[in-house]
Design an enzyme around this catalytic site. Sequence first.
Site, PDB file in Angstrom:
ATOM      1  N   HIS A 125       5.303   6.869  11.493  1.00  0.00           N
ATOM      2  CA  HIS A 125       4.793   6.671  10.131  1.00  0.00           C
ATOM      3  C   HIS A 125       3.933   7.901   9.828  1.00  0.00           C
ATOM      4  O   HIS A 125       2.706   7.827   9.786  1.00  0.00           O
ATOM      5  CB  HIS A 125       3.984   5.380  10.071  1.00  0.00           C
ATOM      6  CG  HIS A 125       3.688   4.908   8.681  1.00  0.00           C
ATOM      7  ND1 HIS A 125       3.963   5.657   7.557  1.00  0.00           N
ATOM      8  CD2 HIS A 125       3.149   3.744   8.227  1.00  0.00           C
ATOM      9  CE1 HIS A 125       3.589   4.972   6.480  1.00  0.00           C
ATOM     10  NE2 HIS A 125       3.096   3.818   6.856  1.00  0.00           N
ATOM     11  N   ARG A 153      11.554   3.571   3.870  1.00  0.00           N
ATOM     12  CA  ARG A 153      10.924   2.663   4.843  1.00  0.00           C
ATOM     13  C   ARG A 153      12.007   1.727   5.351  1.00  0.00           C
ATOM     14  O   ARG A 153      12.762   1.164   4.554  1.00  0.00           O
ATOM     15  CB  ARG A 153       9.803   1.896   4.142  1.00  0.00           C
ATOM     16  CG  ARG A 153       9.538   0.513   4.640  1.00  0.00           C
ATOM     17  CD  ARG A 153       8.395   0.320   5.604  1.00  0.00           C
ATOM     18  NE  ARG A 153       7.228   1.111   5.511  1.00  0.00           N
ATOM     19  CZ  ARG A 153       5.990   0.606   5.415  1.00  0.00           C
ATOM     20  NH1 ARG A 153       5.795  -0.691   5.305  1.00  0.00           N
ATOM     21  NH2 ARG A 153       4.959   1.400   5.435  1.00  0.00           N
ATOM     22  N   LYS A 193      25.647  -6.378  -0.956  1.00  0.00           N
ATOM     23  CA  LYS A 193      27.008  -6.696  -1.406  1.00  0.00           C
ATOM     24  C   LYS A 193      28.033  -5.994  -0.540  1.00  0.00           C
ATOM     25  O   LYS A 193      29.210  -5.919  -0.879  1.00  0.00           O
ATOM     26  CB  LYS A 193      27.212  -6.266  -2.863  1.00  0.00           C
ATOM     27  CG  LYS A 193      26.353  -7.005  -3.847  1.00  0.00           C
ATOM     28  CD  LYS A 193      26.648  -6.496  -5.244  1.00  0.00           C
ATOM     29  CE  LYS A 193      25.500  -6.777  -6.193  1.00  0.00           C
ATOM     30  NZ  LYS A 193      25.454  -5.760  -7.253  1.00  0.00           N
ATOM     31  N   ARG A 196       0.806  -1.219   0.000  1.00  0.00           N
ATOM     32  CA  ARG A 196       0.000   0.000   0.000  1.00  0.00           C
ATOM     33  C   ARG A 196       0.844   1.276   0.000  1.00  0.00           C
ATOM     34  O   ARG A 196       0.681   2.147  -0.834  1.00  0.00           O
ATOM     35  CB  ARG A 196      -0.812   0.035   1.293  1.00  0.00           C
ATOM     36  CG  ARG A 196      -2.284  -0.017   1.162  1.00  0.00           C
ATOM     37  CD  ARG A 196      -2.825  -0.331   2.558  1.00  0.00           C
ATOM     38  NE  ARG A 196      -2.125  -1.504   3.051  1.00  0.00           N
ATOM     39  CZ  ARG A 196      -2.572  -2.727   2.847  1.00  0.00           C
ATOM     40  NH1 ARG A 196      -3.708  -2.921   2.245  1.00  0.00           N
ATOM     41  NH2 ARG A 196      -1.886  -3.778   3.262  1.00  0.00           N
ATOM     42  N   THR A 197       1.755   1.359   0.984  1.00  0.00           N
ATOM     43  CA  THR A 197       2.519   2.590   1.141  1.00  0.00           C
ATOM     44  C   THR A 197       3.410   2.827  -0.069  1.00  0.00           C
ATOM     45  O   THR A 197       3.429   3.924  -0.632  1.00  0.00           O
ATOM     46  CB  THR A 197       3.351   2.530   2.440  1.00  0.00           C
ATOM     47  OG1 THR A 197       2.474   2.244   3.518  1.00  0.00           O
ATOM     48  CG2 THR A 197       4.058   3.838   2.702  1.00  0.00           C
TER      49      THR A 197
END
Lengths: 325, 168
Positions: free
Chosen positions: A147, A117, A95, A67-68
């Site tokens: 958030h 995020r 890496k 969703r976000t």
Amino acid sequence: MRRHSLQHDSEGRLHHLLTIEGLKRQQIIDILDTAESFVSVGDRQVRKVPLLRGKTVVNLFFEASTRTLTTFELAAKRLSADVLKININTSATVKGESLLDMLHNLEAMQCDMFVVRHADSGAAHLIARHVAPHVSVINAGDGSHAHPTQALLDMFTIRRRKGEFAPLTVAIVGDIKHSRVARSLIHALTTLGVSELRVVAPKTLIPAAVESLGVHVFHDLDEGLRGADVVIMLRLQKERMQGAMLPSEAEYFATYGLTEEKLALAKPDAIVMHPGPINRGVEIASSVADGPQSVILEQVSNGIAVRMAVMSMALGRAPAEGEGA
Amino acid sequence: MTEQDDIEQLIRQMADDLRARLEAARVRDALMVGIHTGGLWVAERLHALLGLEQPLGELDISFYRDDFSRIGMNPQVRPSRLPVSVDERHIVLVDDILHTGRTIRAAMNELFDYGRPAAITLAVLGERSGRELPIQADVVGRHFDLGEHEHVKLSGPEPLRLSILEAP
């Protein structure tokens, strides 16, 4: 030159959006008002405005999200920005390249905004402290910290449904302790000034000293729901079950799950919200999630307009003094 | 300084001019669109005088400004509202003062993101020198001869008042 705060520029305008804390009431209202103007863009023949033409937005998602991530991407595209999605699992960080090395490389490619995020609290702040002055950082969820765009889109949804905040009784139900959404919601709702803000959860899922944020704590769902105008259900993180914080999903649902019967204790016109993804039959019954009082899908569509507002406000600043253009 | 009575008179003349134009072009069902904020005040009066069937539309061109990256987001942006489809419709676009032409360019860009109008007629309460784009109005209330450092500004909505100001 001293910064007012990390997320504001020297003129007090939004540069990064990292947390709701520190945002003034008027600044939140400005974001909601701007978002209101973006809603109609979604109903037109051409669902795009040219505001961020030529700007590059990078979605840096170190944690899974549908969703976000999707609504941030749609928001950037509707503003005519170019959008890049860095898949962290296949990128250089695995890496052995450090996060900051990767950021500096992206900056060297003239990127203008990072939407971040991350599973660790403070990740977006760390990035905001190290980016070039013209780059903006938007926190799309960091650990159990914040958030902010979710809280803003929830405020937007509440305002569209209920009008004024002042007379409202709002109940946030579920895992308050580990929820970044809960923390951002509490800051937003207390800043906007609702009549009563309640948090409802078992003792093990309530953070210590939460009352100091200006909320009333309830351990009984019936009492917490009585007379509420807005009921916000939080997702129960299933991994918490292992930490012996909770007995079982079935027992949690029996005690804290929102059923039609429980919802009847709230005001008849109460709205039910959930940031998603929903655990049906754990924190909320399907009949409520899909029922007439649910605004859960409205929250998702509102997320696009609110993210358009935040992105355009952060990138649409005239360069402040001491900042490169 | 132009007083209120003059302005209402100017708007009545504009309405007569517009009516004649729309009739000559056999336009039916025109959609009038006012540009926030001053243009909308003028459009509200014109709309009532012409008795147009379609409700009045409003545009806030903040998302289409060409100086966005220099001056940033207008914090007072309002939603644009077009009550009916612009496709194949005759649009009467209304603004208060035509100066550089950049506002009208932005408004036309926005209108075209709603669809493909049949035609656009531009009506302005005042026009002045200083055009930076090849844009002219079809219906003009009054022409202002201004010096380089002078500006004309409409205040309102009640009463409407035009003032000539020295630029700071």
